[in-house]
Design an enzyme around this catalytic site. Structure first.
Site, PDB file in Angstrom:
ATOM      1  N   LYS A 178       0.882  -1.180   0.000  1.00 58.56           N
ATOM      2  CA  LYS A 178       0.000   0.000   0.000  1.00 58.56           C
ATOM      3  C   LYS A 178       0.913   1.222   0.000  1.00 58.56           C
ATOM      4  O   LYS A 178       1.401   1.669   1.037  1.00 58.56           O
ATOM      5  CB  LYS A 178      -0.895  -0.027   1.247  1.00 58.56           C
ATOM      6  CG  LYS A 178      -2.235   0.696   1.089  1.00 58.56           C
ATOM      7  CD  LYS A 178      -2.114   2.147   0.718  1.00 58.56           C
ATOM      8  CE  LYS A 178      -1.842   3.040   1.901  1.00 58.56           C
ATOM      9  NZ  LYS A 178      -1.511   4.443   1.496  1.00 58.56           N
ATOM     10  N   GLU A 253       9.276   1.393  11.161  1.00 60.63           N
ATOM     11  CA  GLU A 253      10.361   2.326  10.819  1.00 60.63           C
ATOM     12  C   GLU A 253       9.745   3.721  10.849  1.00 60.63           C
ATOM     13  O   GLU A 253       9.002   4.081   9.936  1.00 60.63           O
ATOM     14  CB  GLU A 253      10.907   2.032   9.413  1.00 60.63           C
ATOM     15  CG  GLU A 253      11.346   0.599   9.167  1.00 60.63           C
ATOM     16  CD  GLU A 253      12.734   0.295   9.709  1.00 60.63           C
ATOM     17  OE1 GLU A 253      13.306   1.164  10.399  1.00 60.63           O
ATOM     18  OE2 GLU A 253      13.228  -0.807   9.464  1.00 60.63           O
ATOM     19  N   CYS A 287      14.226  10.377   6.666  1.00 59.64           N
ATOM     20  CA  CYS A 287      13.998   9.952   8.054  1.00 59.64           C
ATOM     21  C   CYS A 287      15.273  10.052   8.873  1.00 59.64           C
ATOM     22  O   CYS A 287      15.231  10.368  10.054  1.00 59.64           O
ATOM     23  CB  CYS A 287      13.450   8.541   8.087  1.00 59.64           C
ATOM     24  SG  CYS A 287      14.497   7.340   7.248  1.00 59.64           S
ATOM     25  N   GLU A 386       9.891  16.579  14.308  1.00 63.12           N
ATOM     26  CA  GLU A 386      10.413  16.286  12.974  1.00 63.12           C
ATOM     27  C   GLU A 386       9.753  17.234  11.966  1.00 63.12           C
ATOM     28  O   GLU A 386       8.547  17.181  11.755  1.00 63.12           O
ATOM     29  CB  GLU A 386      10.090  14.830  12.610  1.00 63.12           C
ATOM     30  CG  GLU A 386      10.707  14.379  11.319  1.00 63.12           C
ATOM     31  CD  GLU A 386      10.306  12.960  10.937  1.00 63.12           C
ATOM     32  OE1 GLU A 386       9.126  12.603  11.102  1.00 63.12           O
ATOM     33  OE2 GLU A 386      11.180  12.222  10.458  1.00 63.12           O
TER      34      GLU A 386
END
Ligand code: NAD
Length: 494
Positions: A178, A253, A287, A386
């Site tokens: 997905k 993750e 990331c 972030e």
């Protein structure tokens, strides 16, 4: 009017529309014009794909195929990625805005290598054996887990998707991918490649769509045994809640806010190159970005001066141009989020030294100037959250102990970068940083044999090499008696 490219789901080796017929548009971040009309997956499409994957797993040849033949199939996929590399790169650049130099030299070759690497791993599905007192032999085997749901983000989609698909298939599972709704096109390309590579039907499936309507039903589906997810921490939390009722196995993750620590004794020119690349490459949508720069006070002013000059000179523009270093952000909504942090920075009393807004020469698209923020304290939101854009915050430190304290004073724990010529200190600091990965005197160069993943709020589990084997296989212990050992007898008369 030009016809928009049509993107369908890939289920049982066929390209199909959503059962509802629904679609959504995906935009080119450089123009915000639609480039494709994509099938909008709903729970019934997920169900259809899971049934196909389930049948392929239970009845198809994939899991029973010899390691050699499965390796051959994976190598075919890797070879086709190499063959179509330029076309995939163009699609990926149109879909994400990540500059060609990073896609062509980094992400696409790595995607091919993911398949070539894990093709070799098909031969490494082993177990252990333990002779027990000459009376037993006990051994373990690894079996594929079953059907995997692979849910991916938009930042470097093709690389991240192949990073999940290759090991998942290598170890005999079947899957439903997905992809992120903001970057569905390279997953569609992968489906075409896998169709050409002639894998058995149902082994690899793609369902496009949004998190709530396609991702969530995939997570909750009782026919899916394992979810490998890459994305935001809060989404990961939601997924774990949704998968609890069907006791899913998870790999997570998640996000990061990683420190780059530069000590006064570092090779400052290399540290400068590393610090810049590590946050501004991939448009800062990375990331493992070193998005907090910790500078030792004795070199702070000099380093910052050189840094500011370089950041102001980063070439922002058309992501297809090989000279471009930073392209447009993925989506107007994400642009707004990054821009919003500039207001937060000002409110918190920080100083935007470079950048902070749209470059004046790029009025269209989601362009954002490489940004450098100073007068930052680690407890500020801009140092804790972030931002996922080309934004670096700079924090001074006095000594090693303070550097470690600041580095760890954050909820995330994905990566860290240490720059020093004193290798004892380098190792000491690296080992003190609470994160899944640390680089010493290096930017993010990663060998596939090493574990990838984060600690704290950056993730659960590791992927890569045998760590992926653990994720995608079930361990079974088999105990065998070699003779006639004593069995206590119950219910004997007399
Ligand atoms: P996101 O969490 O918004 O979306 C990721 C994927 O999850 C998308 O496919 C989305 O449709 C899906 N999703 C959303 N809600 C869902 C739900 N309730 N159930 C199931 N699926 C759902 O993340 P994003 O904005 O696409 O990506 C950026 C994030 O990804 C950043 O936080 C970044 O750090 C992280 N990231 C982490 C790594 C890593 O390896 N640690 C790598 C790349 C990106």
């Amino acid at each position: 009017m030009t016809q928009l490219k049509k993107v369908q789901h890939f289920i049982n080796n066929e390209f199909v529309d959503s059962l509802s017929g629904g679609t959504f548009e995906t935009l080119n971040p450089a123009t915000n014009k639609p480039i494709a009309r994509v099938a909008d997956g709903q729970p019934e499409d997920i169900d259809r794909a899971v049934k196909a994957a389930r049948q392929a797993f239970d009845e198809g040849p994939w899991r029973k195929m010899s390691a050699k033949d499965r390796a051959k199939a994976l190598r075919r996929i890797g070879d086709l990625i190499e063959k179509y590399a330029d076309e995939i790169a163009d699609v990926e650049i149109d879909d994400t805005g990540v500059p060609a130099r990073m896609i062509k030299k980094g992400a696409i070759p790595r995607a091919a290598y993911n398949f070539h690497y894990f093709a070799e791993m098909t031969h490494r599905i082993g177990g252990e054996s333990f002779p027990v007192d000459d009376k037993f032999i006990n051994y373990s085997i690894r079996r594929p887990v079953g059907v995997a749901g692979l849910i991916t983000p938009w930042n470097v989609p093709f690389m991240l998707e192949t990073w999940k698909v290759a090991p998942c298939l290598a170890f005999g599972n079947t899957c439903i991918l997905k992809p992120a709704e903001w970057s569905p096109l390279s997953a569609d390309f992968l489906a075409h490649i896998i169709q050409e590579a002639d894998l058995p039907p149902g082994v690899f499936n793609v369902v496009h769509g949004f998190g709530e309507t396609a991702g969530a039903p995939l997570v909750a589906h009782p026919g899916v045994q394992v979810i490998s997810f890459t994305g935001e921490t809060t989404t990961g939390m939601e997924i774990m809640r949704n998968g609890a009722a069907t006791l899913k196995r998870f790999s997570m993750e998640l996000g990061g806010k990683s420190p780059t620590i530069v000590f006064e004794d570092a090779d400052l020119s290399r540290a400068l190159d590393g610090a810049i690349y590590q946050v501004y490459s991939l448009n800062g949508e990375r990331c493992t970005a070193g998005s907090r720069l910790l500078l030792q006070k004795s070199i702070h002013d000099e380093f910052l001066g050189r840094l500011a000059e370089r950041v102001a000179s980063i070439r922002v523009g058309d992501p297809h141009d090989m000279a471009t270093e930073v392209g447009p952000l993925i989506h107007p909504e994400h642009w707004q989020k990054v821009r919003g942090y500039m207001d937060v920075a000002r409110e918190e009393g920080a100083t935007i030294m470079v950048g902070g807004d749209r470059p004046s020469n790029l009025p269209e698209g989601n362009y954002f100037s490489p940004t450098l923020i100073t007068n930052v304290r680690n407890e500020m939101r801009i140092a804790q959250e972030e931002i996922f854009g080309p934004v670096l915050v700079v924090i001074p430190f006095e000594d090693e102990a303070e550097a470690i304290r600041i580095a760890n004073d954050v909820r995330y724990g994905l990566a860290g970068y240490v720059w020093t010529r004193d290798l004892q200190k380098g190792h000491r600091v690296a080992q003190a940083i609470e994160s899944g990965m640390v680089w010493i005197n290096s930017h993010n160069v990663r060998d596939l044999r090493m574990p990838f993943g984060g600690s704290k709020y950056s993730g659960i589990g590791r992927e890569g090499d045998h760590y992926s084997l653990e994720l995608y296989t079930e361990l079974q212990a088999i105990h065998v008696a070699l003779g006639t050992h004593h069995i206590p007898q119950l219910g004997m008369k007399g």
